[in-house]
Design a protein around this motif. Structure first.
Motif, PDB file in Angstrom:
ATOM      1  N   ARG A  58      33.457  -6.257  14.553  1.00  0.00           N
ATOM      2  CA  ARG A  58      32.555  -5.933  13.449  1.00  0.00           C
ATOM      3  C   ARG A  58      31.425  -5.018  13.915  1.00  0.00           C
ATOM      4  O   ARG A  58      31.084  -4.052  13.238  1.00  0.00           O
ATOM      5  N   ARG A  59      30.847  -5.330  15.064  1.00  0.00           N
ATOM      6  CA  ARG A  59      29.732  -4.512  15.582  1.00  0.00           C
ATOM      7  C   ARG A  59      30.208  -3.094  15.894  1.00  0.00           C
ATOM      8  O   ARG A  59      29.518  -2.122  15.581  1.00  0.00           O
ATOM      9  N   ALA A  60      31.394  -2.957  16.492  1.00  0.00           N
ATOM     10  CA  ALA A  60      31.935  -1.628  16.798  1.00  0.00           C
ATOM     11  C   ALA A  60      32.216  -0.849  15.512  1.00  0.00           C
ATOM     12  O   ALA A  60      31.953   0.351  15.431  1.00  0.00           O
ATOM     13  N   ILE A  61      32.740  -1.527  14.502  1.00  0.00           N
ATOM     14  CA  ILE A  61      33.011  -0.867  13.217  1.00  0.00           C
ATOM     15  C   ILE A  61      31.703  -0.413  12.574  1.00  0.00           C
ATOM     16  O   ILE A  61      31.614   0.695  12.026  1.00  0.00           O
ATOM     17  N   GLU A  62      30.655  -1.248  12.660  1.00  0.00           N
ATOM     18  CA  GLU A  62      29.347  -0.869  12.116  1.00  0.00           C
ATOM     19  C   GLU A  62      28.793   0.361  12.842  1.00  0.00           C
ATOM     20  O   GLU A  62      28.278   1.285  12.207  1.00  0.00           O
ATOM     21  N   LEU A  63      28.896   0.364  14.171  1.00  0.00           N
ATOM     22  CA  LEU A  63      28.410   1.510  14.945  1.00  0.00           C
ATOM     23  C   LEU A  63      29.210   2.771  14.607  1.00  0.00           C
ATOM     24  O   LEU A  63      28.645   3.862  14.499  1.00  0.00           O
ATOM     25  N   ASN A  64      30.521   2.625  14.428  1.00  0.00           N
ATOM     26  CA  ASN A  64      31.345   3.771  14.059  1.00  0.00           C
ATOM     27  C   ASN A  64      30.980   4.281  12.666  1.00  0.00           C
ATOM     28  O   ASN A  64      30.976   5.491  12.421  1.00  0.00           O
ATOM     29  N   ALA A  65      30.671   3.378  11.740  1.00  0.00           N
ATOM     30  CA  ALA A  65      30.245   3.791  10.395  1.00  0.00           C
ATOM     31  C   ALA A  65      28.917   4.548  10.477  1.00  0.00           C
ATOM     32  O   ALA A  65      28.725   5.567   9.791  1.00  0.00           O
ATOM     33  N   ASP A  66      27.993   4.053  11.327  1.00  0.00           N
ATOM     34  CA  ASP A  66      26.730   4.763  11.538  1.00  0.00           C
ATOM     35  C   ASP A  66      26.982   6.160  12.095  1.00  0.00           C
ATOM     36  O   ASP A  66      26.364   7.135  11.673  1.00  0.00           O
ATOM     37  N   TRP A  67      27.896   6.244  13.055  1.00  0.00           N
ATOM     38  CA  TRP A  67      28.214   7.536  13.654  1.00  0.00           C
ATOM     39  C   TRP A  67      28.831   8.473  12.616  1.00  0.00           C
ATOM     40  O   TRP A  67      28.496   9.657  12.560  1.00  0.00           O
ATOM     41  N   ASP A  68      29.713   7.969  11.789  1.00  0.00           N
ATOM     42  CA  ASP A  68      30.319   8.803  10.751  1.00  0.00           C
ATOM     43  C   ASP A  68      29.259   9.367   9.811  1.00  0.00           C
ATOM     44  O   ASP A  68      29.339  10.515   9.381  1.00  0.00           O
ATOM     45  N   THR A  69      28.249   8.549   9.504  1.00  0.00           N
ATOM     46  CA  THR A  69      27.156   9.006   8.647  1.00  0.00           C
ATOM     47  C   THR A  69      26.391  10.144   9.319  1.00  0.00           C
ATOM     48  O   THR A  69      26.101  11.159   8.694  1.00  0.00           O
ATOM     49  N   VAL A  70      26.090   9.971  10.607  1.00  0.00           N
ATOM     50  CA  VAL A  70      25.367  11.007  11.348  1.00  0.00           C
ATOM     51  C   VAL A  70      26.232  12.248  11.495  1.00  0.00           C
ATOM     52  O   VAL A  70      25.772  13.373  11.299  1.00  0.00           O
ATOM     53  N   ARG A  71      27.484  12.053  11.820  1.00  0.00           N
ATOM     54  CA  ARG A  71      28.411  13.163  12.069  1.00  0.00           C
ATOM     55  C   ARG A  71      28.573  14.039  10.826  1.00  0.00           C
ATOM     56  O   ARG A  71      28.674  15.256  10.913  1.00  0.00           O
ATOM     57  N   LYS A  72      28.569  13.410   9.651  1.00  0.00           N
ATOM     58  CA  LYS A  72      28.721  14.159   8.403  1.00  0.00           C
ATOM     59  C   LYS A  72      27.400  14.724   7.905  1.00  0.00           C
ATOM     60  O   LYS A  72      27.359  15.421   6.902  1.00  0.00           O
ATOM     61  N   GLY A  73      26.311  14.403   8.603  1.00  0.00           N
ATOM     62  CA  GLY A  73      25.009  14.967   8.275  1.00  0.00           C
ATOM     63  C   GLY A  73      24.301  14.306   7.115  1.00  0.00           C
ATOM     64  O   GLY A  73      23.359  14.856   6.563  1.00  0.00           O
ATOM     65  N   HIS A  74      24.704  13.100   6.740  1.00  0.00           N
ATOM     66  CA  HIS A  74      24.085  12.434   5.598  1.00  0.00           C
ATOM     67  C   HIS A  74      22.757  11.785   5.947  1.00  0.00           C
ATOM     68  O   HIS A  74      21.863  11.729   5.121  1.00  0.00           O
ATOM     69  N   ALA A  75      22.628  11.234   7.138  1.00  0.00           N
ATOM     70  CA  ALA A  75      21.388  10.544   7.500  1.00  0.00           C
ATOM     71  C   ALA A  75      21.298  10.402   9.002  1.00  0.00           C
ATOM     72  O   ALA A  75      22.285  10.516   9.709  1.00  0.00           O
ATOM     73  N   LYS A  76      20.108  10.141   9.450  1.00  0.00           N
ATOM     74  CA  LYS A  76      19.908   9.835  10.862  1.00  0.00           C
ATOM     75  C   LYS A  76      20.352   8.408  11.118  1.00  0.00           C
ATOM     76  O   LYS A  76      20.180   7.532  10.281  1.00  0.00           O
ATOM     77  N   ALA A  77      20.902   8.177  12.293  1.00  0.00           N
ATOM     78  CA  ALA A  77      21.352   6.827  12.643  1.00  0.00           C
ATOM     79  C   ALA A  77      20.169   5.988  13.084  1.00  0.00           C
ATOM     80  O   ALA A  77      19.241   6.478  13.711  1.00  0.00           O
ATOM     81  N   ALA A  78      20.231   4.733  12.741  1.00  0.00           N
ATOM     82  CA  ALA A  78      19.263   3.784  13.284  1.00  0.00           C
ATOM     83  C   ALA A  78      19.645   3.541  14.738  1.00  0.00           C
ATOM     84  O   ALA A  78      20.817   3.591  15.096  1.00  0.00           O
ATOM     85  N   LYS A  79      18.682   3.275  15.569  1.00  0.00           N
ATOM     86  CA  LYS A  79      18.990   3.030  16.973  1.00  0.00           C
ATOM     87  C   LYS A  79      19.803   1.750  17.091  1.00  0.00           C
ATOM     88  O   LYS A  79      19.375   0.695  16.628  1.00  0.00           O
ATOM     89  N   PRO A  80      20.995   1.837  17.701  1.00  0.00           N
ATOM     90  CA  PRO A  80      21.834   0.649  17.781  1.00  0.00           C
ATOM     91  C   PRO A  80      21.232  -0.464  18.624  1.00  0.00           C
ATOM     92  O   PRO A  80      21.221  -1.605  18.219  1.00  0.00           O
ATOM     93  N   GLY A  81      20.692  -0.141  19.785  1.00  0.00           N
ATOM     94  CA  GLY A  81      20.050  -1.146  20.623  1.00  0.00           C
ATOM     95  C   GLY A  81      20.988  -2.241  21.095  1.00  0.00           C
ATOM     96  O   GLY A  81      22.200  -2.144  20.990  1.00  0.00           O
ATOM     97  N   TYR A  82      20.410  -3.287  21.617  1.00  0.00           N
ATOM     98  CA  TYR A  82      21.157  -4.410  22.144  1.00  0.00           C
ATOM     99  C   TYR A  82      20.831  -5.656  21.334  1.00  0.00           C
ATOM    100  O   TYR A  82      19.758  -5.770  20.760  1.00  0.00           O
ATOM    101  N   ALA A  83      21.749  -6.576  21.328  1.00  0.00           N
ATOM    102  CA  ALA A  83      21.536  -7.841  20.622  1.00  0.00           C
ATOM    103  C   ALA A  83      20.415  -8.619  21.307  1.00  0.00           C
ATOM    104  O   ALA A  83      20.231  -8.534  22.522  1.00  0.00           O
ATOM    105  N   ALA A  84      19.674  -9.383  20.524  1.00  0.00           N
ATOM    106  CA  ALA A  84      18.576 -10.182  21.068  1.00  0.00           C
ATOM    107  C   ALA A  84      19.108 -11.187  22.085  1.00  0.00           C
ATOM    108  O   ALA A  84      20.172 -11.769  21.896  1.00  0.00           O
ATOM    109  N   GLY A  85      18.384 -11.358  23.171  1.00  0.00           N
ATOM    110  CA  GLY A  85      18.770 -12.327  24.186  1.00  0.00           C
ATOM    111  C   GLY A  85      19.719 -11.788  25.239  1.00  0.00           C
ATOM    112  O   GLY A  85      20.117 -12.518  26.138  1.00  0.00           O
ATOM    113  N   THR A  86      20.090 -10.507  25.163  1.00  0.00           N
ATOM    114  CA  THR A  86      20.981  -9.941  26.174  1.00  0.00           C
ATOM    115  C   THR A  86      20.161  -9.285  27.273  1.00  0.00           C
ATOM    116  O   THR A  86      18.960  -9.033  27.116  1.00  0.00           O
ATOM    117  N   ALA A  87      20.804  -9.002  28.383  1.00  0.00           N
ATOM    118  CA  ALA A  87      20.122  -8.346  29.499  1.00  0.00           C
ATOM    119  C   ALA A  87      19.658  -6.955  29.086  1.00  0.00           C
ATOM    120  O   ALA A  87      18.584  -6.498  29.493  1.00  0.00           O
TER     121      ALA A  87
END
Length: 137
Positions: A58-87
């Motif tokens: 699910r997370r990879a699909i969400e990131l790919n959807a964000d990338w598709d939005t950026v790639r098509k020039g519709h919007a800037k991507a939100a910073k993906p970052g890391y999940a809370a509690g990870t290194a």
């Protein structure tokens, strides 16, 4: 957009198995747009196959959807970052704290210090260390 995924579907872009860990590996074109290499973790063993759990998919699909939005020039991507509690999240927090400390003292950081390529100071290690205590043993 439906982000549901069932096992046995098509391969998810940029979701790869490296050294027995599932990772999101963006292409070189994606990195200037703040898409980062993310290590999710170990997968599920089904038979003799190492498969990614649904939350990684699910997370990879969400990131790919964000990338598709950026790639098509519709919007800037939100910073993906890391999940809370990870290194990764702890490391980003340390870099932010260190940047603030440099600014308070009126010091300029070198390019390596800004990108986080230099070893972190002892205080930073104390902040990161609790993130590694999530493993049993």
């Amino acid at each position: 957009m439906n982000l549901e995924l069932e096992m046995g579907q098509d391969k998810i872009r940029h979701l790869v198995l490296m050294r027995n860990l599932w990772r999101y590996r963006p292409s070189q074109i994606m990195t200037p747009h703040d898409f980062k290499f993310i290590t999710f973790g170990p997968g599920m063993l089904v038979g003799n196959q190492n498969l990614p759990p649904p939350e990684y998919q699910r997370r990879a699909i969400e990131l790919n959807a964000d990338w598709d939005t950026v790639r098509k020039g519709h919007a800037k991507a939100a910073k993906p970052g890391y999940a809370a509690g990870t290194a990764g999240a702890a490391y980003q927090r340390v870099i932010k704290i260190r940047t603030g400390e440099f600014a308070k003292q009126g010091l300029k950081q070198t390019k390596d210090q800004q990108t986080g390529l230099l070893p972190v100071c002892e205080q930073s290690v104390r902040l990161i260390r609790p993130s590694f205590r999530t493993r049993p043993g």
